[in-house]
Motif scaffolding. Structure first.
Motif, PDB file in Angstrom:
ATOM      1  N   VAL A  78      -4.955  47.509  20.510  1.00 54.99           N
ATOM      2  CA  VAL A  78      -4.944  46.376  19.583  1.00 54.99           C
ATOM      3  C   VAL A  78      -4.920  45.060  20.356  1.00 54.99           C
ATOM      4  O   VAL A  78      -5.560  44.073  19.945  1.00 54.99           O
ATOM      5  N   ASP A  79      -4.202  45.009  21.470  1.00 52.54           N
ATOM      6  CA  ASP A  79      -4.196  43.803  22.297  1.00 52.54           C
ATOM      7  C   ASP A  79      -5.596  43.499  22.818  1.00 52.54           C
ATOM      8  O   ASP A  79      -6.041  42.340  22.818  1.00 52.54           O
ATOM      9  N   GLN A  80      -6.281  44.542  23.254  1.00 53.01           N
ATOM     10  CA  GLN A  80      -7.624  44.356  23.810  1.00 53.01           C
ATOM     11  C   GLN A  80      -8.590  43.850  22.738  1.00 53.01           C
ATOM     12  O   GLN A  80      -9.383  42.931  22.979  1.00 53.01           O
ATOM     13  N   ARG A  81      -8.499  44.433  21.556  1.00 53.74           N
ATOM     14  CA  ARG A  81      -9.417  44.021  20.487  1.00 53.74           C
ATOM     15  C   ARG A  81      -9.104  42.613  19.993  1.00 53.74           C
ATOM     16  O   ARG A  81     -10.028  41.826  19.714  1.00 53.74           O
ATOM     17  N   THR A  82      -7.823  42.292  19.870  1.00 50.72           N
ATOM     18  CA  THR A  82      -7.453  40.947  19.414  1.00 50.72           C
ATOM     19  C   THR A  82      -7.891  39.902  20.430  1.00 50.72           C
ATOM     20  O   THR A  82      -8.388  38.826  20.055  1.00 50.72           O
ATOM     21  N   LYS A  83      -7.715  40.209  21.698  1.00 50.35           N
ATOM     22  CA  LYS A  83      -8.109  39.275  22.758  1.00 50.35           C
ATOM     23  C   LYS A  83      -9.617  39.082  22.791  1.00 50.35           C
ATOM     24  O   LYS A  83     -10.119  38.007  23.125  1.00 50.35           O
ATOM     25  N   ALA A  84     -10.371  40.134  22.422  1.00 52.72           N
ATOM     26  CA  ALA A  84     -11.834  40.061  22.470  1.00 52.72           C
ATOM     27  C   ALA A  84     -12.425  39.272  21.300  1.00 52.72           C
ATOM     28  O   ALA A  84     -13.612  38.931  21.325  1.00 52.72           O
ATOM     29  N   LEU A  85     -11.609  38.968  20.289  1.00 53.86           N
ATOM     30  CA  LEU A  85     -12.117  38.193  19.154  1.00 53.86           C
ATOM     31  C   LEU A  85     -12.615  36.831  19.597  1.00 53.86           C
ATOM     32  O   LEU A  85     -12.034  36.201  20.479  1.00 53.86           O
ATOM     33  N   LYS A  86     -13.661  36.362  18.955  1.00 50.77           N
ATOM     34  CA  LYS A  86     -14.199  35.032  19.234  1.00 50.77           C
ATOM     35  C   LYS A  86     -14.092  34.171  17.973  1.00 50.77           C
ATOM     36  O   LYS A  86     -14.254  34.667  16.856  1.00 50.77           O
ATOM     37  N   PRO A  87     -13.844  32.875  18.138  1.00 56.42           N
ATOM     38  CA  PRO A  87     -13.742  31.991  16.956  1.00 56.42           C
ATOM     39  C   PRO A  87     -14.981  32.011  16.075  1.00 56.42           C
ATOM     40  O   PRO A  87     -14.889  31.800  14.869  1.00 56.42           O
ATOM     41  N   GLY A  88     -16.147  32.299  16.680  1.00 56.43           N
ATOM     42  CA  GLY A  88     -17.386  32.325  15.912  1.00 56.43           C
ATOM     43  C   GLY A  88     -17.682  33.655  15.261  1.00 56.43           C
ATOM     44  O   GLY A  88     -18.715  33.821  14.615  1.00 56.43           O
ATOM     45  N   GLN A  89     -16.776  34.618  15.405  1.00 57.65           N
ATOM     46  CA  GLN A  89     -16.967  35.946  14.820  1.00 57.65           C
ATOM     47  C   GLN A  89     -16.512  35.948  13.367  1.00 57.65           C
ATOM     48  O   GLN A  89     -15.637  35.185  12.978  1.00 57.65           O
ATOM     49  N   CYS A  90     -17.099  36.836  12.562  1.00 54.90           N
ATOM     50  CA  CYS A  90     -16.735  36.908  11.143  1.00 54.90           C
ATOM     51  C   CYS A  90     -15.290  37.355  10.984  1.00 54.90           C
ATOM     52  O   CYS A  90     -14.871  38.363  11.558  1.00 54.90           O
TER      53      CYS A  90
END
Length: 786
Positions: free
Chosen positions: A278-290
């Protein structure tokens, strides 16, 4: 800019028991109707081009891919610049809220739900300390555990989590959990048909479906089984927050066994998982992502999925609340205190999603205050007990659609009409002063208090506000549909100023806003900070061919020279409509076409709404292009102003729908106010509220349809509209005949959208026989015949 780098240290706002009545003595007994900030004569709209986003380049300024990124656009300076609102993700903002306001209440709900008694009456609200409460830290922790549980169940990056049910904390947790797990959240309306719900689950690519009760699951499974999609739904688990399924329960989805779990099962599962994934996925989020999908509540065809990015949502909070509203609504987000709201509007709608779910996290993270969301009971709207929950929550911020405000007004008018003698005289005197005060706070007014207002407020107005649970309100707002000016005037007479805003799902809801310092009845406000709003004459065949309309000299202007399509441009504009790859190439092509028809080559979002912008910067909607009636002589007739005039001049009328496209003249279908008619259901035959006063001897709709007093009253209201040159400038605009229908329009019958907008083409088709009866009759009032 540094003024958006607000405090992020823990604060200690007053507890519920010590809530302040207002920011000063004047506002303690009427904080909504407060224009201590000087009333403006011109909207506070920047004329500096550098304050708006740069759209250099050929575009396109959208994407339809679920895994796509929002096309970056920033202003050179101001709130819309990268420095003015640093891009981030919603889970990061929730984390910041949890770290800084960790022990402050975030969510409160009455659990277990107090049921209606044998007579259908609701018990009193529980004391505040008996409401089940989650602090901001608990909100974050619960969302994170849910995210780990979803991942364990098979949720993949860019999958959706779909939610179906009435407003509940689990909606909030699921929304943020979907993002933390690398995906997006997509809500369903509680009133969606099984077929619509199944479409949204399949189209969104939902791997997890969070739902309320077993009947919803049963309906959804049947509808999913009936679908003929190219690929089967991605659903890997159903999670319920309303009951406890059997241990090990599974259901069949297109030949697959899919588990059904309780919410507590998922939380327990997630609590046992490590934090690495979950840490990895949250960190990979981008502001421009849906971040969220908001399905449109269109009147025809399948709904479209509006993709809103993390940056869309974050910037909307900064622009609407932290900039525009904070400057124009004294007291809101000031100091270190608790702001409160009541969640009751559908969380799948842009208003509910933004105001109830995401904005509290954004504002709690970025301001010195913290927000607390209280939840209404599922039956409050139908049982007429929403007021009880308002009294329990004492909201400081309230958004209501016009239907809700008008229902409250109907009830208050009915109570006021029952008074007599001295009590009625005092009430009339107080409301007259309240109206004078509200008019003084309109744009260009002097903000003065009429002589005697303080006494009127103490004796009458403050008591009305307290009885409604609105005595601590700092900002009251309406949106999602047009509101009648007479409704705004009525609340103004009670010392409650309701402020109109305007926008659409595609622009994250709020694009124009009215504030206590800058509002005008009949206008939906001025553009929010950093967003451009313009009115264009647009070529019917090519939206890229457009010419800006000149500013109108006043809100009363009817000249076509100043009227055109309202368009938006800026950081709140959607990524695009989502095209689901599982639905095949033809679907993708269709959605790309619809998106290109909405966002032009210069980045302008076309609303489909007709309107004007005055030389003072205020926007007014004059109609919707799809709703325009094209008269036999080619006239463009906007029905809503005419319909609103009729309703305003007969208190017993609930709805008016004009018909006349490509016909020699216009006719109208009219419904009357009925007990139980709340937009969702049509109600009964019994007349309600103001309708009873038209002729006290008549108690039902069916009797009113043959009553001379009623027919004369409706005829007088129609005549008044026909004789009003502002809404009916010539004979082509007038209503020549009308019919009273035996029942109200409702969502259940398919005549209203979930946001209670009329599905005009569907209504016209359903009542085509009656419409033809009007056109073949020689009478003005044509009696309904089945």
């Amino acid at each position: 800019m540094s003024h958006f780098r607000l405090k992020t240290q823990p604060v200690s706002p007053p507890s519920f028991a010590s809530r302040p009545l207002g920011v000063n003595a004047k506002r303690a007994m009427g904080s909504v109707n407060s224009c201590e900030t000087p009333v403006l004569s011109e909207a506070p709209v920047s004329k500096d081009r550098d304050d708006y986003c740069d759209y250099a380049g050929p575009g396109p300024w959208y994407t339809c891919k679920p895994d796509g990124l929002h096309v970056e656009r920033f202003a050179k300076k101001g709130p819309a610049s990268r420095e003015g609102c640093v891009p981030t993700t919603l889970p990061e903002l929730l984390k910041r809220a949890a770290e800084t306001k960790w022990d402050k209440p975030a969510l409160k709900i009455e659990r277990p739900l107090p049921p209606l008694d044998s007579e259908g009456k609701a018990p009193e609200s529980l004391p505040d300390d008996q409401w089940k409460t989650w602090t901001w830290k608990q909100h974050y922790d619960e969302s994170r555990k849910a995210a780990k549980g979803f991942i364990k169940l098979g949720h993949q990056p860019f999958d959706a989590v779909a939610m179906w049910g009435f407003n509940a904390p689990e909606w909030m947790f699921s929304t943020f959990a979907a993002m933390m797990a690398g995906g997006m959240a997509g809500g369903l309306y509680p009133t969606d048909t099984p077929e619509t719900a199944a479409f949204k689950v399949a189209h969104s690519g939902a791997s997890i479906v969070v739902f309320e009760d077993k009947p919803k699951l049963d309906k959804l499974l049947k509808a999913l089984a009936a679908r003929q999609d190219a690929k089967p739904p991605r659903v890997k688990a159903f999670v319920t927050y309303g009951y406890t399924p059997a241990a090990g329960e599974t259901v069949d989805v297109k030949g697959r066994k899919v588990p059904v779990l309780s919410w507590s099962d998922v939380i327990e599962m997630g609590g046992k998982e490590s934090d690495g994934e979950v840490d990895q996925r949250t960190k990979a989020l981008k502001p421009g992502q849906c971040a969220v999908l908001v399905y449109t509540s269109g009147t025809t065809g399948d709904p479209k999925a509006v993709m809103l990015s993390h940056d869309n949502v974050h910037y909307a909070g900064v622009s609407v609340f932290m900039t525009t509203l904070k400057q124009g609504a004294p007291g809101f987000l000031e100091g270190e205190c608790q702001e409160r709201l009541l969640s009751y509007l559908p969380l799948s709608h842009i208003a509910g999603m933004a105001v109830d779910i995401t904005m509290p996290a954004v504002l709690t993270a970025l301001s010195s205050n913290h927000m607390t969301t209280y939840f209404a009971r599922p039956y409050d709207m139908k049982a007429g007990t929403l007021k009880d929950r308002l009294c329990a929550a004492s909201p400081t911020l309230m958004l209501a659609v016009p239907l809700v405000w008008e229902k409250i007004a109907d009830k208050l008018r009915s109570l006021g009409a029952a008074n007599s003698g001295l009590k009625q005289t005092i009430g009339t005197w107080a409301k007259d002063l309240g109206l004078q005060r509200s008019k003084a706070c309109l744009m260009g007014g002097d903000g003065s208090y009429p002589t005697g207002y303080t006494l009127a407020d103490m004796l009458v107005l403050s008591k009305v506000k307290a009885a409604l649970g609105l005595d601590q309100l700092k900002y009251a707002v309406t949106g999602a549909a047009p509101i009648r000016v007479d409704t705004l005037e009525y609340f103004g007479s009670l010392g409650l100023d309701i402020h109109e805003l305007y926008g659409m799902s595609e622009s994250h809801g709020c694009s124009t806003i009215s504030t206590p310092a800058c509002h005008a009845w009949g206008s939906c406000g001025f553009q929010i900070a950093g967003l451009e709003v313009k009115v264009f004459k647009v070529d019917h065949a090519d939206i890229n061919k457009k010419t800006q309309c000149p500013a109108a000299p006043s809100l009363d202007t009817t000249d076509e020279l100043f009227q055109g399509e309202i368009c938006f441009r800026g950081r709140t504009i959607m990524m695009g409509y989502m095209a689901q790859p599982d639905f095949g190439p033809a679907h993708i092509k269709e959605i790309e076409k619809k998106t290109a028809e909405a966002i032009d080559a210069e980045g302008w979002m076309h609303t489909g709404d007709k309107g004007i912008m005055t030389d003072t910067g205020m926007v007014k909607i004059t109609g919707r292009f799809k709703e325009l009636i094209i008269g036999d002589g080619g006239e463009n007739i906007a029905p809503v102003p005419i319909e609103d005039h009729v309703k305003a001049h007969c208190d017993g009328i609930n709805e008016v729908m004009m018909v006349g496209d490509k016909r020699k003249y216009n006719v109208a279908l009219i419904t009357l106010k009925a007990v139980g008619a709340n937009g969702e259901v049509p109600g009964t035959d019994d007349l309600d509220a103001g309708a009873k006063r038209v002729n006290p001897e008549v108690k039902t709709i069916s009797a009113a349809m043959d009553d001379k007093v009623w027919i004369d009253a409706v005829t007088a209201a129609v005549t008044s509209a026909n004789n009003n040159g502002k809404c009916c400038p010539n004979n082509a605009f007038k209503i020549q005949k009308f019919m009273i229908l035996p029942t109200n329009f409702s969502e259940d019958a398919g005549y209203l959208t979930p946001t209670k907008k009329l599905k005009r083409p569907i209504v016209e088709k359903a009542f085509i026989k009656q419409i033809e009866q009007m056109y073949s009759s020689k009478e003005t009032y044509v009696r309904y015949q089945p």
